[in-house]
Design an enzyme around this catalytic site. Structure first.
Site, PDB file in Angstrom:
ATOM      1  N   GLU A 154      -5.071  -7.113  10.515  1.00  0.00           N
ATOM      2  CA  GLU A 154      -3.975  -8.098  10.531  1.00  0.00           C
ATOM      3  C   GLU A 154      -2.706  -7.529  11.159  1.00  0.00           C
ATOM      4  OE1 GLU A 154      -2.882  -5.582   7.105  1.00  0.00           O
ATOM      5  OE2 GLU A 154      -4.768  -6.305   7.933  1.00  0.00           O
ATOM      6  N   SER A 184       0.808  -1.212   0.000  1.00  0.00           N
ATOM      7  CA  SER A 184       0.000   0.000   0.000  1.00  0.00           C
ATOM      8  C   SER A 184       0.848   1.273   0.000  1.00  0.00           C
ATOM      9  CB  SER A 184      -0.937   0.019   1.214  1.00  0.00           C
ATOM     10  OG  SER A 184      -1.873  -1.037   1.139  1.00  0.00           O
ATOM     11  N   GLY A 240      -2.682   3.534  -4.315  1.00  0.00           N
ATOM     12  CA  GLY A 240      -3.294   4.388  -5.320  1.00  0.00           C
ATOM     13  C   GLY A 240      -4.704   4.848  -5.003  1.00  0.00           C
ATOM     14  N   HIS A 285      -6.129  -1.841   9.408  1.00  0.00           N
ATOM     15  CA  HIS A 285      -5.536  -3.151   9.132  1.00  0.00           C
ATOM     16  C   HIS A 285      -5.661  -4.070  10.340  1.00  0.00           C
ATOM     17  CE1 HIS A 285      -3.646  -2.467   5.165  1.00  0.00           C
ATOM     18  NE2 HIS A 285      -3.679  -1.200   5.555  1.00  0.00           N
ATOM     19  N   CYS A 341      -8.922  -1.918   3.945  1.00  0.00           N
ATOM     20  CA  CYS A 341      -8.259  -0.726   3.416  1.00  0.00           C
ATOM     21  C   CYS A 341      -8.770  -0.388   2.011  1.00  0.00           C
ATOM     22  CB  CYS A 341      -6.750  -0.893   3.464  1.00  0.00           C
ATOM     23  SG  CYS A 341      -5.853   0.680   3.381  1.00  0.00           S
ATOM     24  N   LEU A 342      -7.962  -0.567   0.964  1.00  0.00           N
ATOM     25  CA  LEU A 342      -8.460  -0.336  -0.389  1.00  0.00           C
ATOM     26  C   LEU A 342      -9.680  -1.199  -0.662  1.00  0.00           C
ATOM     27  CD1 LEU A 342      -8.023   0.951  -3.244  1.00  0.00           C
ATOM     28  CD2 LEU A 342      -6.652  -1.079  -3.786  1.00  0.00           C
ATOM     29  N   GLY A 388      -4.567   7.050   2.390  1.00  0.00           N
ATOM     30  CA  GLY A 388      -4.641   8.466   2.057  1.00  0.00           C
ATOM     31  C   GLY A 388      -5.963   8.848   1.437  1.00  0.00           C
ATOM     32  N   PHE A 389      -6.859   7.850   1.271  1.00  0.00           N
ATOM     33  CA  PHE A 389      -8.208   8.081   0.760  1.00  0.00           C
ATOM     34  C   PHE A 389      -9.201   7.545   1.776  1.00  0.00           C
ATOM     35  CE2 PHE A 389      -5.462   8.066  -2.884  1.00  0.00           C
ATOM     36  CZ  PHE A 389      -5.989   9.010  -3.744  1.00  0.00           C
ATOM     37  N   GLY A 413      -4.221  -2.183  -0.940  1.00  0.00           N
ATOM     38  CA  GLY A 413      -3.429  -1.874  -2.122  1.00  0.00           C
ATOM     39  C   GLY A 413      -3.190  -0.390  -2.243  1.00  0.00           C
TER      40      GLY A 413
END
Length: 408
Positions: free
Chosen positions: A371, A60, A260, A369, A285-286, A329-330, A258
């Site tokens: 994990e 990430s 982006g 996260h 997350c993503l 960051g998103f 991940g």
């Protein structure tokens, strides 16, 4: 004395420090507008006191320069089996994890350069081995405050063409600024093709359900946690179709973390839309952001994001607060969620959305996260909470007891 090196930010700020890791590039060696994964990227700050190896190898962090707010870094060295980059393979069955270190650069206040335990290598040697430059000896507190107040921005770690120079020349600074101006911003950037597996990978386990994992840049510990709970994990490339995944009749689907901008991943969003309602779906997350978009919500770029292992999150169903590991960051725009989806978790500091669920649609997600790796184990229970919704799943131990030991 170690070679002088520089951190140049897109607003023109220059920090002068000492080089470590792989030699930073000269600005004249950089191709303008070309995406690269060393020395340049979005500058973010991480508030963890330890776990730098896992941070550096987390997919990430692709495309980012990481600033550690804790001042002294590197004292316990580095060891390959701590890597969080996945064991991805290409379509011929060979390893395609050519960049174990995913971060583009490392920024620290004080680098430990002494001996490390037997079997490990120094952080300096680890980054040099994998082609990633670092800079030490700068005021990371000042840099962190600048990022907090002004927001994340693009940065470049570079060296001067004159090894004896005490600062960048005006020409080098101007060339660096022009390079950063042309370099792609994180918002609108699709980085998923740069990470993850290219072919189906199976991690077998005894007696448990099969979890299909859509690999958008998965951290290794996500697979480990499912394996510990008896699950057979089958990883699919991020480009896999819903039909391909469902043809193997998995009992659940995991959408991984991940790098982006999630808003660029229309193919993955369409795949998740086809999976929802047909099988339980869990995202981290993503993966959380993509599930939210698949049900009609929107995401947005945060000012400076959440990066660290000390972020408090509240479970909106139980009102309990726990400490989490985070790197994003998103975020999901909570106001855009449909009525069929409920808020599961919320950040206790800035109240941003940290997870959603729908028992009707059988979707569950966490922005943080669970994990860990690195981080606290407060939220490991979420893996088993998801599995308990799968028909026929029988827990092998009380929920929340699975832990990964840290060899520190």
């Amino acid at each position: 004395m170690n070679e002088r090196t520089y951190l140049l930010l897109e607003d023109g700020t220059v920090y002068t420090g000492e080089a470590f890791g792989y030699p930073a590039p000269l600005v004249g060696d950089l191709d303008k507008g070309i995406l690269r994964f060393s020395a340049v990227g979005e500058v973010v700050f991480n508030t963890a006191m330890s776990g730098y190896h896992e941070v550096l190898t987390d997919p990430s962090y692709t495309g980012q320069l990481i600033t550690m707010t804790y001042p002294h870094i590197g004292n316990y060295g580095a060891q390959g089996d701590w890597n969080e980059s996945s064991r991805a393979i290409d379509d011929r069955g060979a390893s395609c994890d050519t960049r174990p270190v995913k971060a583009a650069g490392f920024i620290v206040r004080s680098l430990y350069r002494g001996p490390v335990p037997k079997g490990r290598i120094t952080l300096d040697a680890f980054l040099n081995q994998h082609g990633i430059p670092g800079i030490s000896g700068i005021d990371t507190r000042e840099l962190t405050l600048a990022l907090r107040d002004g927001g994340s921005q693009k940065g470049l770690i570079l060296r001067s063409g004159d090894p004896q120079a005490s600062e960048l020349s005006d020409q080098e600074k101007q060339a660096g600024m022009e390079y950063l101006k042309a370099y792609p911003a994180m918002e609108g950037l699709n980085l998923v093709p740069e990470v993850g597996t290219r072919a189906v990978v199976e991690n077998p386990a005894q007696g448990g359900p099969t979890i299909a994992l859509l690999d958008c840049g998965v951290k290794a510990n996500i697979v480990r946690e499912f394996n510990k709970l008896g699950c057979r994990v089958v990883s699919y490339p991020a480009t896999a179709s819903a039909e391909e995944i469902l043809s193997q009749k998995p009992q659940g689907v995991m959408i991984s973390n991940g790098p982006g901008d999630p808003a660029t991943l229309d193919q993955q969003i369409q795949t998740i839309k086809k999976l929802i309602g047909r099988v339980p779906v869990f995202g981290i997350c993503l993966g959380h952001q993509l599930i939210a978009q698949a049900v009609g919500a929107k995401t947005y770029k945060m000012k400076f994001g959440h990066h660290g292992i000390n972020h408090p999150v509240r479970d909106e169903r139980t009102k309990k607060v726990f400490v989490t590991s985070q790197n994003h960051g998103f975020a999901v725009d909570e106001a855009s969620l449909p009525d069929t989806v409920k808020v599961w978790f919320r950040n206790a500091n800035d109240h941003s959305n940290e997870g959603i669920y729908s028992d009707e649609l059988r979707i569950y997600s966490a922005q943080f996260h669970p994990e860990s790796a690195p981080g606290p184990y407060d939220s490991l229970w979420i893996f088993e909470a998801f599995l308990q919704g799968i028909p026929g799943y029988s827990p092998s131990k009380p929920a929340g007891t699975s832990k990964t030991k840290e060899n520190r």
